[in-house]
Design a protein around this motif. Structure first.
Motif, PDB file in Angstrom:
ATOM      1  N   PRO A  79       0.834  -1.212   0.000  1.00  9.72           N
ATOM      2  CA  PRO A  79       0.000   0.000   0.000  1.00  9.72           C
ATOM      3  C   PRO A  79       0.863   1.255   0.000  1.00  9.72           C
ATOM      4  O   PRO A  79       2.028   1.232   0.397  1.00  9.72           O
ATOM      5  N   ASP A  80       0.278   2.335  -0.475  1.00  9.49           N
ATOM      6  CA  ASP A  80       0.915   3.658  -0.438  1.00  9.49           C
ATOM      7  C   ASP A  80       2.199   3.734  -1.261  1.00  9.49           C
ATOM      8  O   ASP A  80       3.120   4.487  -0.936  1.00  9.49           O
ATOM      9  N   GLN A  81       2.274   2.952  -2.330  1.00  9.78           N
ATOM     10  CA  GLN A  81       3.422   3.071  -3.224  1.00  9.78           C
ATOM     11  C   GLN A  81       3.227   4.268  -4.148  1.00  9.78           C
ATOM     12  O   GLN A  81       2.119   4.533  -4.614  1.00  9.78           O
ATOM     13  N   SER A  82       4.314   4.959  -4.432  1.00 12.65           N
ATOM     14  CA  SER A  82       4.250   6.047  -5.402  1.00 12.65           C
ATOM     15  C   SER A  82       4.157   5.456  -6.804  1.00 12.65           C
ATOM     16  O   SER A  82       4.473   4.277  -7.024  1.00 12.65           O
ATOM     17  N   GLU A  83       3.730   6.273  -7.755  1.00 13.97           N
ATOM     18  CA  GLU A  83       3.650   5.800  -9.138  1.00 13.97           C
ATOM     19  C   GLU A  83       5.024   5.369  -9.642  1.00 13.97           C
ATOM     20  O   GLU A  83       5.149   4.359 -10.336  1.00 13.97           O
ATOM     21  N   ILE A 129      -0.615 -13.538 -10.134  1.00 11.68           N
ATOM     22  CA  ILE A 129      -0.741 -12.163 -10.623  1.00 11.68           C
ATOM     23  C   ILE A 129      -2.119 -11.603 -10.277  1.00 11.68           C
ATOM     24  O   ILE A 129      -2.259 -10.442  -9.873  1.00 11.68           O
ATOM     25  N   LYS A 130      -3.155 -12.424 -10.414  1.00 12.60           N
ATOM     26  CA  LYS A 130      -4.513 -11.983 -10.080  1.00 12.60           C
ATOM     27  C   LYS A 130      -4.613 -11.543  -8.620  1.00 12.60           C
ATOM     28  O   LYS A 130      -5.214 -10.509  -8.308  1.00 12.60           O
ATOM     29  N   LYS A 131      -4.006 -12.308  -7.725  1.00 13.66           N
ATOM     30  CA  LYS A 131      -4.054 -11.964  -6.300  1.00 13.66           C
ATOM     31  C   LYS A 131      -3.373 -10.624  -6.036  1.00 13.66           C
ATOM     32  O   LYS A 131      -3.856  -9.816  -5.237  1.00 13.66           O
ATOM     33  N   HIS A 132      -2.258 -10.380  -6.719  1.00 17.48           N
ATOM     34  CA  HIS A 132      -1.571  -9.102  -6.552  1.00 17.48           C
ATOM     35  C   HIS A 132      -2.412  -7.952  -7.103  1.00 17.48           C
ATOM     36  O   HIS A 132      -2.449  -6.865  -6.518  1.00 17.48           O
ATOM     37  N   LEU A 133      -3.079  -8.186  -8.222  1.00 23.30           N
ATOM     38  CA  LEU A 133      -3.934  -7.154  -8.802  1.00 23.30           C
ATOM     39  C   LEU A 133      -5.105  -6.828  -7.877  1.00 23.30           C
ATOM     40  O   LEU A 133      -5.478  -5.663  -7.711  1.00 23.30           O
ATOM     41  N   MET A 134      -5.686  -7.846  -7.273  1.00 21.67           N
ATOM     42  CA  MET A 134      -6.801  -7.627  -6.351  1.00 21.67           C
ATOM     43  C   MET A 134      -6.349  -6.819  -5.134  1.00 21.67           C
ATOM     44  O   MET A 134      -7.071  -5.932  -4.662  1.00 21.67           O
ATOM     45  N   ALA A 135      -5.139  -7.111  -4.649  1.00 17.23           N
ATOM     46  CA  ALA A 135      -4.601  -6.335  -3.528  1.00 17.23           C
ATOM     47  C   ALA A 135      -4.370  -4.891  -3.949  1.00 17.23           C
ATOM     48  O   ALA A 135      -4.687  -3.953  -3.202  1.00 17.23           O
ATOM     49  N   ALA A 136      -3.837  -4.704  -5.156  1.00 19.41           N
ATOM     50  CA  ALA A 136      -3.585  -3.350  -5.655  1.00 19.41           C
ATOM     51  C   ALA A 136      -4.894  -2.578  -5.816  1.00 19.41           C
ATOM     52  O   ALA A 136      -4.946  -1.366  -5.575  1.00 19.41           O
ATOM     53  N   ARG A 138      -7.597  -3.025  -3.952  1.00 18.06           N
ATOM     54  CA  ARG A 138      -8.044  -2.673  -2.599  1.00 18.06           C
ATOM     55  C   ARG A 138      -7.314  -1.443  -2.080  1.00 18.06           C
ATOM     56  O   ARG A 138      -7.891  -0.631  -1.346  1.00 18.06           O
ATOM     57  N   TRP A 139      -6.049  -1.313  -2.463  1.00 13.14           N
ATOM     58  CA  TRP A 139      -5.237  -0.188  -1.978  1.00 13.14           C
ATOM     59  C   TRP A 139      -5.342   1.041  -2.874  1.00 13.14           C
ATOM     60  O   TRP A 139      -4.720   2.065  -2.604  1.00 13.14           O
ATOM     61  N   GLU A 144     -10.280   0.046 -10.526  1.00 12.39           N
ATOM     62  CA  GLU A 144     -11.283  -0.857  -9.965  1.00 12.39           C
ATOM     63  C   GLU A 144     -12.070  -1.604 -11.032  1.00 12.39           C
ATOM     64  O   GLU A 144     -12.536  -2.723 -10.793  1.00 12.39           O
ATOM     65  N   GLU A 145     -12.238  -0.984 -12.213  1.00 11.57           N
ATOM     66  CA  GLU A 145     -13.101  -1.606 -13.219  1.00 11.57           C
ATOM     67  C   GLU A 145     -12.419  -2.766 -13.954  1.00 11.57           C
ATOM     68  O   GLU A 145     -13.070  -3.503 -14.702  1.00 11.57           O
ATOM     69  N   LEU A 146     -11.122  -2.937 -13.749  1.00 10.11           N
ATOM     70  CA  LEU A 146     -10.421  -4.038 -14.410  1.00 10.11           C
ATOM     71  C   LEU A 146     -10.780  -5.372 -13.767  1.00 10.11           C
ATOM     72  O   LEU A 146     -10.841  -5.488 -12.544  1.00 10.11           O
ATOM     73  N   ASP A 147     -11.017  -6.361 -14.595  1.00  7.51           N
ATOM     74  CA  ASP A 147     -11.253  -7.719 -14.112  1.00  7.51           C
ATOM     75  C   ASP A 147      -9.888  -8.346 -13.817  1.00  7.51           C
ATOM     76  O   ASP A 147      -9.098  -8.564 -14.735  1.00  7.51           O
TER      77      ASP A 147
END
Length: 200
Positions: A79-83, A129-136, A138-139, A144-147
């Motif tokens: 969480p809270d990573q810069s771009e 990769i999906k799990k990491h995307l879901m975490a990203a 949430r943070w 959000e609209e990406l599956d």
């Protein structure tokens, strides 16, 4: 050379030779005699270490699976990573994947393309990769609209195709492919933000 060291070296040579033979001619066309000859050993030497070419093939595929999974699991999302940090980590992750595939071209051809288990291996990669995307999501660092499942499958498809057409033939380096893939995945294809209208 001590017997134990010589035995381990013979096994290593056989595995390397087996990966090359399987990658070039496929499982069914590969002969134990060809593997042994490529390794500079004999067929009896082969059967000291492996019961059959099936056992060797399965071991090669499983070692590839473990290698790829270790690399994918090294992907970090916080969480809270810069771009800037998100882009840097994306580059590091993709380059690590491409480098593993590039450093092991024969076993990559076997485990990523030939083997029946290649479907399972790529599915496991996509799941990580999906799990990491879901975490990203949430943070708040991923749209959000990406599956997540569809996006993860797209990432695997991109890696799979670029590895086959660019990486294994030596047309591009892991770092260049990682940068191009990262820019596409993280930046998109439009020339600038807000260009045109996206219809839902």
């Amino acid at each position: 050379m001590r017997a134990g060291v010589r035995s381990r070296e013979s096994r290593r040579l056989l595995l390397e030779a087996g990966a090359e033979e399987f990658a070039q001619t496929g499982f069914y066309q590969t002969k134990v005699s060809s593997i042994a000859a490529r390794a500079g050993l004999t067929q009896p030497d082969f059967y000291i270490h492996f019961e059959s070419k099936e056992q060797m093939y399965e071991e090669l595929v499983e070692s590839f699976r473990n290698l790829v999974n270790e690399t994918v699991q090294s992907m970090k999302v916080d969480p809270d990573q810069s771009e800037t940090e998100i882009l840097r980590r994306g580059q590091v992750f993709l380059e690590a994947i491409f480098r593993v595939l590039s450093n092991n071209p024969a076993i990559t051809r076997v485990g990523f393309y030939q083997a029946a288990d290649s479907v399972r291996i790529k599915a496991e990669m996509a799941e990580h990769i999906k799990k990491h995307l879901m975490a990203a999501q949430r943070w708040g660092s991923c749209r959000e609209e990406l599956d997540p499942e569809l996006t993860a499958e797209c990432v695997i498809g991109l890696i799979e195709r670029l590895t086959l057409t660019k990486l294994l033939p030596g047309r591009e380096s892991p770092s260049v492919l990682a940068m191009q893939a990262r820019n596409l995945l993280y930046r998109g294809m439009l020339a600038s933000e807000g260009y045109g209208t996206v219809e839902s």
